[in-house]
Design an enzyme around this catalytic site. Structure first.
Site, PDB file in Angstrom:
ATOM      1  CE  LYS A  26      30.635  37.508  55.031  1.00 13.99           C
ATOM      2  NZ  LYS A  26      30.048  38.006  53.776  1.00 13.99           N
TER       3      LYS A  26
ATOM      4  CE  LYS B  88      32.604  36.661  47.245  1.00 11.19           C
ATOM      5  NZ  LYS B  88      31.439  36.747  48.136  1.00 11.19           N
TER       6      LYS B  88
ATOM      7  N   GLY C 270      26.615  32.104  44.914  1.00 11.68           N
ATOM      8  CA  GLY C 270      26.465  33.321  44.114  1.00 11.68           C
ATOM      9  C   GLY C 270      27.019  34.540  44.819  1.00 11.68           C
ATOM     10  CG  ASP C 271      29.369  38.276  45.698  1.00  9.68           C
ATOM     11  OD1 ASP C 271      29.176  38.293  46.921  1.00  9.68           O
ATOM     12  OD2 ASP C 271      29.858  39.257  45.095  1.00  9.68           O
TER      13      ASP C 271
ATOM     14  CD  GLN D 218      32.358  34.247  52.311  1.00  8.60           C
ATOM     15  OE1 GLN D 218      32.354  35.169  51.507  1.00  8.60           O
ATOM     16  NE2 GLN D 218      31.264  33.776  52.858  1.00  8.60           N
TER      17      GLN D 218
ATOM     18  CE  LYS E 193      28.628  27.289  50.758  1.00 11.13           C
ATOM     19  NZ  LYS E 193      28.663  27.815  49.381  1.00 11.13           N
TER      20      LYS E 193
END
Ligand code: NDP
Length: 448
Positions: A111, A123, A162-163, A108, A87
């Site tokens: 996190k 990512k 999104g990013d 990530q 994810k």
């Protein structure tokens, strides 16, 4: 500890050009020393954790409005699936390359672990720049990108979001193409439109979660945001909803920025105008200054050399919400000199290693990105849960869960920092708390 140094040296030799990736590793690994016992070393846990399970690189061909063929590079880094499906967001920006995505994917992992939810780390993205492209060009690019990516993702395999450069419009085009190619109507992407499986409060989640986190940190120190002047960088998804929540908690955000300059609005950023400029008109911030008398636009060319002018505006709390390494040592020193009490990171790795050291030494309330901006991915997981159960939760339900998750992340990082005799050091607390879960899951799942 020799083990950490050995891994750092080896990575430095292997990936000398991947500067952001090496920076992220150099920030995390030394803080893990107190937990790295012989068992972890025997399992080669660090070597395994810094190496992605899989990296996918592909060509993206598409045709622009002039009928000319364009070629971009697409990537997905499937970093670690010990805790759940990969994810993490997709970034569309000319600076995207494998090294940048490895830094973001590595962050990530920790996190996502901190959220307490069942999500692994990944990512992806492309070196495509959506700026200045027509809607149809963006659509054709997104379709071409998904024509390859769809082979590698799925609702229980890898769920991108999104990013930078990827918002609701891009997610919609990619979702349509995924459905077209696979015939599956499933929660394979998050950040979707509410009409086809999106979650209420996902748009707001990263910015709102960031401010909840800052508020939790400050309350623990007997302080609060009410009546306080705050500075925010960036003017995209994270920055806009950070400003909105700051106002809701009684604070006054006075800056926003983009890659061309910053706005200083001493009366406070008008969020409705900001949304109109960035979300509706997709215009530059000079437009905000045209619409708001009293607001000043300062172009990047007028920033002091090597500095981000946002951080020279005196404030009680600073919220970097644009991009990596946007707050350097000099910026940090100026913030501290001007009496800043709190820095909470909305962007990923916005502070350089030297800036982090200065902030920790000055004992500011400091929320590192992997803890403070985890609200976006946490709410993405809530979107996945709603998709899997075919339910829609109310805004209040999702926002309430977001608030609880951010409080848990803060408590987890703060308690872990205390456990290792460094109270208040949320860098160490977040890194160790995130690491332990992933490491134990990897060991329990064996070598495969
Ligand atoms: P957006 O694309 O919505 O906005 C990005 C903002 O940052 C824009 O204002 C952009 O300005 C600015 N920016 C980008 N690159 C630079 C640069 N090199 N110098 C100065 N300004 C720059 O992205 P998001 O708001 O979604 O993401 C912002 C940050 O937050 C990123 O670090 C992202 O990884 C992180 N993040 C985002 C999450 C999310 O849910 N969206 C979740 C967790 C973290 P310009 O338009 O001029 O490029």
């Amino acid at each position: 500890m020799a083990y950490v140094q050995h891994v750092l040296d080896k990575l430095g030799r292997q990936y000398p050009g991947d500067q952001e990736f090496l920076q992220a590793i150099r920030e995390v690994l030394p803080t893990l020393r107190p937990v790295l016992d012989a068992r972890y070393e025997k399992c080669r846990i660090l070597e395994r954790m810094v190496e992605p399970e899989r990296v996918i690189a592909f060509r993206v061909d598409w045709v622009d409005d002039k009928g000319e063929v364009q070629v971009n590079r697409g990537f997905r880094v499937q970093f670690n699936s010990a805790l759940g499906p990969y994810k993490g967001g997709l970034r569309f920006h000319p600076s995207v390359n494998m090294g940048l995505l490895k830094f973001l994917g590595f962050e990530q992992i920790f996190k996502n672990s901190l959220t307490g939810l069942a999500i692994g780390g990944g990512k992806g993205g492309a070196d495509f720049d959506p700026k200045g492209k027509s809607d149809m060009e963006v659509m054709r690019f997104c379709q071409a990108f998904m024509s390859e990516l769809h082979r590698h993702i799925g609702a229980t395999i890898d769920v991108p979001a999104g990013d930078i450069g990827v918002g609701g419009r891009e997610i919609g085009y990619m979702y349509g193409q995924y459905k077209h190619l696979t015939k599956l109507y499933e929660g394979v992407l998050t950040g979707k439109n509410l009409l086809f499986g999106g979650s209420l409060a996902r748009t707001e989640a990263t910015g709102y979660g960031l401010v909840y986190f800052a508020d939790d940190m400050l309350k623990d120190r007997g302080q609060g945001l009410e009546g306080k002047i705050c500075t925010v960088s960036g003017s995209g998804n994270v920055a806009i909803y950070c400003c909105e929540k700051l106002w809701q908690l009684g604070a006054r955000p006075v800056t926003v920025s983009d890659s061309q300059g910053m706005i200083h609005d001493p009366d406070g950023i008008k969020v409705d105008v900001l949304k109109q400029v960035k979300e509706v008109e997709r215009a530059r911030l000079t437009r905000y200054a045209e619409l708001v008398p009293g607001a000043k636009h300062i172009p990047v060319a007028q920033y002091p050399a090597g500095r981000n002018a946002v951080w020279s505006i005196p404030c009680f709390a600073a919220f970097p919400c644009a991009t990596q390494n946007e707050l350097n040592h000099e910026d940090a020193k100026e913030l501290i000199k001007n009496g800043c009490a709190c820095i909470a990171e909305g962007a990923n790795m916005p502070s350089t290693l030297e800036a982090v050291d200065a902030i920790l030494e000055a004992k500011l309330a400091y929320g590192p990105a992997k803890a403070a901006n985890a609200g976006g991915v946490a709410t993405s997981q809530l979107e996945m849960a709603q998709n899997a159960s075919m339910q829609h939760w109310s805004f209040e339900q999702v926002d309430g869960q977001l608030k609880r998750i951010m409080a848990n992340i803060y408590n987890n990082a703060a308690t872990t920092a205390k456990e290792f005799k460094q109270p208040g050091n949320l860098v160490l607390g977040a890194n160790i708390a995130g690491f332990r879960k992933v490491a134990e899951a990897m060991i329990a799942q064996g070598i495969c």
